[in-house]
Design a protein around this motif. Structure first.
Motif, PDB file in Angstrom:
ATOM      1  N   THR A 158     -59.511 -13.457 -70.720  1.00  0.00           N
ATOM      2  CA  THR A 158     -60.700 -12.718 -70.119  1.00  0.00           C
ATOM      3  C   THR A 158     -60.356 -11.410 -69.272  1.00  0.00           C
ATOM      4  O   THR A 158     -61.229 -10.707 -69.003  1.00  0.00           O
ATOM      5  CB  THR A 158     -61.495 -13.361 -69.184  1.00  0.00           C
ATOM      6  OG1 THR A 158     -60.772 -13.855 -68.151  1.00  0.00           O
ATOM      7  CG2 THR A 158     -62.253 -14.915 -69.926  1.00  0.00           C
ATOM      8  N   GLY A 159     -58.848 -11.452 -68.946  1.00  0.00           N
ATOM      9  CA  GLY A 159     -58.583 -10.372 -68.147  1.00  0.00           C
ATOM     10  C   GLY A 159     -58.906 -10.573 -66.523  1.00  0.00           C
ATOM     11  O   GLY A 159     -58.495  -9.736 -65.678  1.00  0.00           O
ATOM     12  N   LYS A 160     -59.432 -11.551 -66.104  1.00  0.00           N
ATOM     13  CA  LYS A 160     -59.959 -11.930 -64.814  1.00  0.00           C
ATOM     14  C   LYS A 160     -58.519 -12.184 -63.999  1.00  0.00           C
ATOM     15  O   LYS A 160     -57.658 -13.103 -64.480  1.00  0.00           O
ATOM     16  CB  LYS A 160     -60.739 -13.093 -64.837  1.00  0.00           C
ATOM     17  CG  LYS A 160     -61.511 -13.323 -63.543  1.00  0.00           C
ATOM     18  CD  LYS A 160     -62.410 -14.334 -63.674  1.00  0.00           C
ATOM     19  CE  LYS A 160     -63.108 -15.023 -62.507  1.00  0.00           C
ATOM     20  NZ  LYS A 160     -62.593 -14.310 -61.195  1.00  0.00           N
ATOM     21  N   VAL A 161     -58.425 -11.660 -62.820  1.00  0.00           N
ATOM     22  CA  VAL A 161     -57.517 -12.094 -61.794  1.00  0.00           C
ATOM     23  C   VAL A 161     -57.789 -12.900 -60.773  1.00  0.00           C
ATOM     24  O   VAL A 161     -59.113 -12.542 -60.097  1.00  0.00           O
ATOM     25  CB  VAL A 161     -57.004 -10.654 -61.220  1.00  0.00           C
ATOM     26  CG1 VAL A 161     -55.758 -10.978 -60.104  1.00  0.00           C
ATOM     27  CG2 VAL A 161     -56.288  -9.610 -62.244  1.00  0.00           C
TER      28      VAL A 161
ATOM     29  N   GLN B   8     -58.133  -1.044 -54.225  1.00  0.00           N
ATOM     30  CA  GLN B   8     -57.689   0.247 -55.258  1.00  0.00           C
ATOM     31  C   GLN B   8     -56.965  -0.539 -56.381  1.00  0.00           C
ATOM     32  O   GLN B   8     -56.968   0.014 -57.421  1.00  0.00           O
ATOM     33  CB  GLN B   8     -56.697   0.950 -54.467  1.00  0.00           C
ATOM     34  CG  GLN B   8     -56.502   2.205 -55.312  1.00  0.00           C
ATOM     35  CD  GLN B   8     -55.476   3.238 -54.679  1.00  0.00           C
ATOM     36  OE1 GLN B   8     -54.950   2.946 -53.639  1.00  0.00           O
ATOM     37  NE2 GLN B   8     -55.496   4.274 -55.404  1.00  0.00           N
ATOM     38  N   ALA B   9     -56.299  -1.651 -56.142  1.00  0.00           N
ATOM     39  CA  ALA B   9     -55.459  -2.377 -57.254  1.00  0.00           C
ATOM     40  C   ALA B   9     -56.410  -2.839 -58.217  1.00  0.00           C
ATOM     41  O   ALA B   9     -55.883  -2.862 -59.589  1.00  0.00           O
ATOM     42  CB  ALA B   9     -54.508  -3.151 -56.841  1.00  0.00           C
ATOM     43  N   VAL B  10     -57.505  -3.393 -57.924  1.00  0.00           N
ATOM     44  CA  VAL B  10     -58.329  -4.103 -59.059  1.00  0.00           C
ATOM     45  C   VAL B  10     -60.050  -3.833 -59.038  1.00  0.00           C
ATOM     46  O   VAL B  10     -60.412  -4.064 -59.777  1.00  0.00           O
ATOM     47  CB  VAL B  10     -58.182  -5.852 -58.748  1.00  0.00           C
ATOM     48  CG1 VAL B  10     -56.788  -6.048 -58.810  1.00  0.00           C
ATOM     49  CG2 VAL B  10     -58.602  -5.996 -57.179  1.00  0.00           C
ATOM     50  N   TYR B  11     -60.502  -3.224 -58.098  1.00  0.00           N
ATOM     51  CA  TYR B  11     -62.020  -3.056 -58.031  1.00  0.00           C
ATOM     52  C   TYR B  11     -62.221  -1.456 -58.008  1.00  0.00           C
ATOM     53  O   TYR B  11     -63.047  -0.959 -58.866  1.00  0.00           O
ATOM     54  CB  TYR B  11     -62.470  -3.642 -56.877  1.00  0.00           C
ATOM     55  CG  TYR B  11     -62.301  -4.853 -56.712  1.00  0.00           C
ATOM     56  CD1 TYR B  11     -62.514  -6.082 -57.958  1.00  0.00           C
ATOM     57  CD2 TYR B  11     -61.832  -5.882 -55.668  1.00  0.00           C
ATOM     58  CE1 TYR B  11     -62.232  -7.529 -57.576  1.00  0.00           C
ATOM     59  CE2 TYR B  11     -61.468  -7.057 -55.454  1.00  0.00           C
ATOM     60  CZ  TYR B  11     -61.794  -7.868 -56.610  1.00  0.00           C
ATOM     61  OH  TYR B  11     -61.874  -9.277 -56.422  1.00  0.00           O
ATOM     62  N   GLU B  12     -62.079  -0.779 -57.066  1.00  0.00           N
ATOM     63  CA  GLU B  12     -62.647   0.368 -56.800  1.00  0.00           C
ATOM     64  C   GLU B  12     -61.994   1.532 -57.737  1.00  0.00           C
ATOM     65  O   GLU B  12     -60.965   1.787 -57.717  1.00  0.00           O
ATOM     66  CB  GLU B  12     -62.394   1.027 -55.128  1.00  0.00           C
ATOM     67  CG  GLU B  12     -63.122  -0.019 -54.323  1.00  0.00           C
ATOM     68  CD  GLU B  12     -62.769   0.366 -52.833  1.00  0.00           C
ATOM     69  OE1 GLU B  12     -62.764   1.281 -52.704  1.00  0.00           O
ATOM     70  OE2 GLU B  12     -62.884  -0.501 -52.165  1.00  0.00           O
ATOM     71  N   TYR B  13     -62.928   2.323 -57.974  1.00  0.00           N
ATOM     72  CA  TYR B  13     -62.627   3.670 -59.019  1.00  0.00           C
ATOM     73  C   TYR B  13     -63.679   4.643 -58.715  1.00  0.00           C
ATOM     74  O   TYR B  13     -65.029   4.142 -59.076  1.00  0.00           O
ATOM     75  CB  TYR B  13     -62.292   2.999 -60.213  1.00  0.00           C
ATOM     76  CG  TYR B  13     -61.922   4.086 -61.369  1.00  0.00           C
ATOM     77  CD1 TYR B  13     -61.433   5.119 -61.101  1.00  0.00           C
ATOM     78  CD2 TYR B  13     -62.325   4.016 -62.749  1.00  0.00           C
ATOM     79  CE1 TYR B  13     -60.966   6.174 -61.947  1.00  0.00           C
ATOM     80  CE2 TYR B  13     -61.993   4.850 -63.554  1.00  0.00           C
ATOM     81  CZ  TYR B  13     -61.421   6.010 -63.232  1.00  0.00           C
ATOM     82  OH  TYR B  13     -61.089   6.899 -64.261  1.00  0.00           O
TER      83      TYR B  13
ATOM     84  N   LEU C  69     -56.791  -2.413 -62.019  1.00  0.00           N
ATOM     85  CA  LEU C  69     -56.313  -3.657 -63.142  1.00  0.00           C
ATOM     86  C   LEU C  69     -57.676  -4.294 -63.404  1.00  0.00           C
ATOM     87  O   LEU C  69     -57.938  -5.315 -62.606  1.00  0.00           O
ATOM     88  CB  LEU C  69     -55.390  -4.094 -62.604  1.00  0.00           C
ATOM     89  CG  LEU C  69     -53.938  -3.337 -62.879  1.00  0.00           C
ATOM     90  CD1 LEU C  69     -52.879  -4.189 -62.193  1.00  0.00           C
ATOM     91  CD2 LEU C  69     -53.694  -2.604 -64.096  1.00  0.00           C
ATOM     92  N   THR C  70     -58.695  -3.729 -63.796  1.00  0.00           N
ATOM     93  CA  THR C  70     -60.066  -4.417 -63.981  1.00  0.00           C
ATOM     94  C   THR C  70     -59.725  -5.394 -65.394  1.00  0.00           C
ATOM     95  O   THR C  70     -58.885  -5.027 -65.891  1.00  0.00           O
ATOM     96  CB  THR C  70     -61.023  -3.404 -64.251  1.00  0.00           C
ATOM     97  OG1 THR C  70     -60.543  -2.663 -65.657  1.00  0.00           O
ATOM     98  CG2 THR C  70     -61.427  -2.357 -63.315  1.00  0.00           C
TER      99      THR C  70
END
Lengths: 147, 154, 783
Positions: free
Chosen positions: C648-651, C685-690, C769-770
């Motif tokens: 799923t790509g979930k972290v 920043q690494a996984v959520y915000e953009y 890294l979504t």
């Protein structure tokens, strides 16, 4: 945002063409159109209320038909703005004869959505644009067959 | 439109425009500026107050909908000079930095502890999803709520 | 250093009682009779010529007092200033009008201002303003913007390049030619939106009778805003008072001068009435500065043993449509100087192209330049480790500046004050139980589960200083800080600081320091900040500088007070000042502790002034302007342990350990809080915000529905620990803690996720890294 696709209408090309450049026919098939006035040669002012996702609002705008090449091809330019933002788009509609006196319509266009509605609209529209266009053509088709 | 709203135990009667939001009624009409505004889409929760005992985001409620209701804002939470245990928890556990999300965060936590007196960390984090904090990383907010839970059970 | 009772104690914050009871003094709480509300009409287009602005309908609406267009204010308001004029970079600063005159250049560029009796009417009137635009092609991507044929924002900024900044230190070319290992990468450090929970706003009140402008505003640096407001309005500094008592977060976004505050001031002067303006969140997202947004080309030279011999970076920094107040300095000096990180790298070549695009202007955002440098370096260190088959901890250890070499001068010319980098790495490895974790990683992989361990061994520059360095870098200001310590006749103390906290807790930490120095109760010390009328001058709070620079100014002023008080005490005790000892708030004669005067008695005597020593003036108040000799360099090691669901790509985060060294700590509770919040922002920043734009320059993430500020449930618990290596730069030995978490965490999280994905042959993915990005990458590798 680019959209493109095709649709087949069970009616001859000239009949389809006549409807597609008839402002009353267009107004009848676009959702939420509240008024449509001709303001120049192939140029119309309209006002429509549309809900895109949770953002609902009234847009005032202009529709211009250009590069008319009956009954093969024309361009449509749409511009509208309202509280939720604005929509601008240009598109080309092409008509070709299909089998059994049907008409093959192919369309391609580029739509820009801006303002508060942009974020929501672009994601929503990406998914539903094709369906909205198909609804429009199917409505035109009904107009022709019922007349 | 005339409305009567009981805020922190005091009844207020005012004429308001039907489109006036409850949060603007509290801030601009009653001058209760402890209830903050941090967004315009009901995500941040800074404006959370208790309406008839339940947490609501006062930016999603029209003032006219609060007609006849009892509202508790952050200003009305401490009683007789005594901080509410949740307020105390935020102070003890450093549950706030800039303090802007704090009133809403505290009101939501009060609502949480009314419903779940002994929440797990996961339950706390889940329950606070409608309140955004940009300063604390939530860790000390969780501890603040745990502190209050313990204190309220004692 | 006087380590006494309060230094090092987790004293509960003195600012909290007002904030937890809804009695804070935030800007939007201030009410003045007769206030008018201002709302701004902003461009919905990213790039367009303004053909016509018709405000007649808006002006005619009941309740509307005035409507201004750009043209109306050309002579009343100078352009929005840029105050970091980096030298030797062919810098071009295009005119940035508070209200656009001929062209709009980003979605959110203001074109008209409505002033009305209340906010609802002002908003309604915006609708009635008719702006006709001729829409122009827009450019969003900074690298494409430099290509020939790209849409041009300005006639006099060819290829949209506002500057080309260079720093070439050491001989990179020969390092590259001789390198046994060469790594080249293109890295994207994407755009973020600071999102202080309090949006920006102002209440400006110009009194035509006195000529005074008082403005309450959301400011990290009220004196700087006073100076800039004076420059743009022409009102003398002596007539402007800027007040920013409680500020609801800033993270850099409340440093710059913006059009809103300028317009409120100019219009208040024009109408002679108070003007309030407060932005909505959407306005905040399109018109308050954004952060980061670099495209970086990196070449790393190394030996086969894993020693880095040189690094070359070409970076395209997206400045947005205009140059914000500090914008040129952030992606250049604050980035380029830090490209050695914690490592002894002998050659560093940096070229930065500052590019204007049809996007919201960028400026400082928590970390400002240093996160971009740290992410780049820490990502490259992992790539090097991967290339050489080395453990990422070992490759870092191999390249660390050894602790014996401090103070250490980097290739880029910074002098690292103090450090022990290995100690933080060792402590972090111990806290995560590293060896066992690696074994577990192996076992899980065998079961098709993907655990990753990510490192970030960072060093950051903070306590930005000294002023001479600021001058060399083209920063149009000093980097000192001021403090006044006023002892009242009762012996109670008011401390006026130029630092301006917005969540950092200086009302508490500064009081701890002063109470210790004077041996008095902390309850007898008040810290005053955020009012230009009360404070000599201040540079403000940013760059993790408040304690190291502002706190030192407080200590130095306090020591001057002690010196004078000692003279007065000696006089009262009829001995020489050398014979007086000051301890625990008492002055006493050496060898005769009973012959004593309390601090309060001496304060009273200083104001009575019935009997003063020769040459000593009445009163007890001292001011100190402190210009540090150097920056401070906190450092540390963060380790993130995360598991990725490859389907799923979930972290999910298993553990996050932060071992920071910020020197001596005044209030551990407050420092922990700073670290938590910093990690949250960097992790996001690494996984959520953009901040996402479409190709027409529409911001697609313009609300909190779309922009992923983390919620409580989206973050793990952070385990925070510290080592202590004091700095010699200030008397406290304190370094600064406001940005460490943000700087360290982005690469630690990214490295953990990429480590988890290494069985798929993935050695790099751009952040954030979504799940989608991870899922696509895994699908591609799985074929």
């Amino acid at each position: 945002m680019k959209i493109s696709g095709s649709y087949t209408i069970r009616a001859p090309r000239q009949a389809v063409w006549d409807r597609l450049i008839d402002p009353q026919a267009i107004a009848g098939c676009l959702p939420g159109v509240e008024k449509l006035n001709q303001v120049g040669q192939d140029e119309y002012e309209m006002s429509m209320t549309v809900g895109i996702g949770p953002v609902r609002g009234t847009y005032e705008g202009k529709v211009r038909l250009a590069n008319m090449n009956p009954p093969d091809e024309y361009q449509m330019q749409v511009e509208g703005s309202g509280r939720p933002g604005f929509v601008r788009g240009t598109g080309t509609v092409r008509l070709a004869d299909g089998p059994n006196s049907t008409t093959q319509i192919t369309y391609e266009g580029d739509v820009e959505v801006g303002g508060p509605v942009a974020g929501v609209a672009q994601r929503m529209l990406g998914g539903v644009a094709k369906r909205l266009v198909e609804q429009f053509f199917s409505c035109i088709e009904k107009q022709i067959t019922s007349s | 439109m005339q409305i009567t709203v009981k805020v922190n135990g005091v009844a207020h009667t005012h004429d308001v425009e039907p489109r006036m939001l409850l949060v603007h009624f509290l801030r601009d009409v009653l001058n209760l500026t402890g209830t903050h505004i941090g967004c315009d889409t009901s995500q941040c929760g800074a404006c959370t107050v208790l309406m008839n005992g339940k947490a609501v985001k006062s930016c999603t409620v029209f003032a006219v909908q609060a007609d006849g209701a009892e509202i508790t804002t952050i200003e009305g939470l401490a009683r007789d000079g005594q901080l509410h245990p949740v307020q105390e928890g935020f102070w003890e556990m450093h549950g706030l930095q800039c303090g802007y999300c704090t009133p809403g965060m505290i009101m939501t936590a009060v609502d949480l502890l009314q419903r779940i007196p002994n929440p797990t960390e996961e339950q706390i984090r889940h329950y606070l999803e409608g309140n955004l904090c940009r300063c604390t990383g939530y860790q000390n907010i969780v501890r603040a709520v745990q502190y209050a839970a313990e204190k309220m059970r004692a | 250093m006087a380590v006494t009772k309060l230094f090092g104690a987790s004293v509960k914050r003195r600012e909290d009682p007002r904030l937890i009871t809804g009695r804070g003094n935030f800007t939007d709480h201030i009410r003045l009779p007769g206030t008018l509300f201002m709302a701004l009409k902003r461009s919905p287009h990213a790039h367009a010529r303004i053909v016509r602005v018709d405000v007649s309908k808006a002006r005619a609406m009941p309740g509307v007092v005035a409507v201004y267009t750009g043209q109306d204010l050309v002579d009343k308001l100078a352009p929005v200033p840029c105050a970091w004029l980096i030298p030797n970079s062919d810098l071009k600063v295009p005119s940035y009008r508070a209200l656009a005159v001929d062209k709009v250049r980003y979605v959110g560029d203001a074109v008209a201002a409505v002033v009305a009796e209340n906010r609802y009417v002002a908003e309604d009137a915006l609708e009635a303003i008719d702006v006709e635009y001729e829409v122009l092609p827009a450019i969003v991507d900074q690298e494409q913007a430099t290509q020939d044929g790209a849409p041009q924002l300005y006639d006099d900024v060819p290829n949209n390049i506002a500057f080309h900044w260079k720093l070439h230190a050491g001989d990179f070319d020969s390092a590259w030619n001789q390198a046994e290992v060469k790594l080249s990468r293109r890295l994207i450090n994407h755009r973020l939106i600071p999102t202080a929970m309090e949006p920006r706003g102002a209440l400006a009140h110009y009194n035509p009778g006195t000529g005074d402008l008082t403005i309450w505003c959301t400011s990290q640096n009220p004196h700087v805003h006073r100076l800039l407001l004076s420059a743009v309005t022409g009102i003398p500094e002596t007539r402007i008072r800027v007040i920013a008592t409680d500020v609801g977060g800033g993270f850099g976004s409340k440093i710059p001068m913006y059009s809103g505050e300028m317009l409120a001031s100019a219009i208040s002067r024009d109408l002679g009435r108070p003007i309030k303006w407060f932005e909505s969140r959407r306005e905040n997202y399109v018109a308050t500065t954004h952060g980061r947004d670099h495209i970086q080309y990196v070449d790393l030279a190394a030996t086969r043993e894993g020693k880095v011999t040189g690094i070359r970076v070409k970076s395209y920094a997206n400045l947005g449509a205009y140059l914000s107040t500090a914008s040129p300095g952030v992606p250049t000096w604050l980035f380029g100087l830090m490209l050695c990180g914690a490592y002894a790298i002998p050659a560093v070549h940096v070229d930065v192209f500052g590019v204007v695009t049809n996007t919201t202007p960028t400026d400082a955002y928590r970390g400002a330049g240093r996160p971009e440098a740290t992410y780049l370096l820490e990502r490259m260190m992992d790539l090097l480790a991967r290339e050489l088959g080395m453990d990422p901890a070992d490759i870092r250890r191999k390249n660390f500046v050894p602790k014996e070499q401090f103070p250490y001068t980097t290739a880029t010319g910074l002098q690292y004050d103090s450090g022990n980098y290995e100690a933080t790495l060792d402590r972090a490895l111990e806290l995560v139980n590293y060896q066992q974790l690696r074994r577990e990683q192996e076992e899980l992989r065998a079961q098709g589960r993907y655990l990753g361990i990510g490192f970030s061994t960072y060093v950051e520059v903070c306590g930005l200083a000294p002023s001479a360095a600021a001058g060399a870098m083209g920063f149009q200001g000093g980097l000192w800080e001021s403090a006044t310590v006023r002892v009242h006749p009762s012996g109670k103390v008011s401390v006026f600081t130029g630092s301006n906290p917005h969540g950092q807790g200086e009302e508490t930490t500064f009081a701890q320091i002063v109470a210790d120095e004077l041996g008095i109760s902390i309850d007898d010390v008040e810290i005053v900040h955020g009012d230009t009328e009360m404070i000599p001058f201040g540079m403000g709070t940013y760059g993790s500088r408040s304690l190291a620079v502002g706190g030192t100014a407080v200590i130095m002023a306090t020591r001057k007070v002690k010196e004078k008080a000692t003279k007065i005490a000696a006089h009262l005790l009829e001995v020489a000042p050398e014979d007086v000892t000051f301890e625990n708030g008492r002055f006493f004669v050496k060898g005769a502790p009973d012959r004593a005067k309390t601090f309060q008695e001496v304060a009273g005597a200083a104001y009575l002034a019935w009997s003063m020593p020769e040459g000593v003036t009445p009163g007890l108040e001292e001011t100190h302007f402190h210009d540090p000799i150097n920056n401070t360099f906190p450092f540390g090691c963060h380790i993130c342990v995360a598991e990725v669901d490859a389907d799923t790509g979930k972290v999910s985060f298993r553990k996050y350990v932060a071992v920071d060294d910020v020197g001596n700590v005044v209030n551990p509770m407050i420092v922990d809080g700073q670290v938590h919040g910093g990690i949250a922002q960097g992790l996001a920043q690494a996984v959520y915000e953009y901040a996402a734009y479409d190709e027409n320059g529409q911001l697609l993430t313009a609300t909190l529905m779309d922009y992923a500020v983390p919620k409580a449930s989206m973050l793990p618990r952070f385990d925070v620990d510290r080592t202590v290596t004091p700095t010699p730069v200030n008397p406290m030995g304190a370094k600064g803690a406001g940005e460490t978490g943000t700087i360290a965490s982005t690469p630690a999280v990214a490295n953990a996720i990429i480590d988890a994905l290494s069985p798929f042959g993935i050695d790099h993915l751009d952040i954030p890294l979504t799940p989608e990005r991870i899922w696509r990458a895994v699908q591609e590798r799985r074929g």
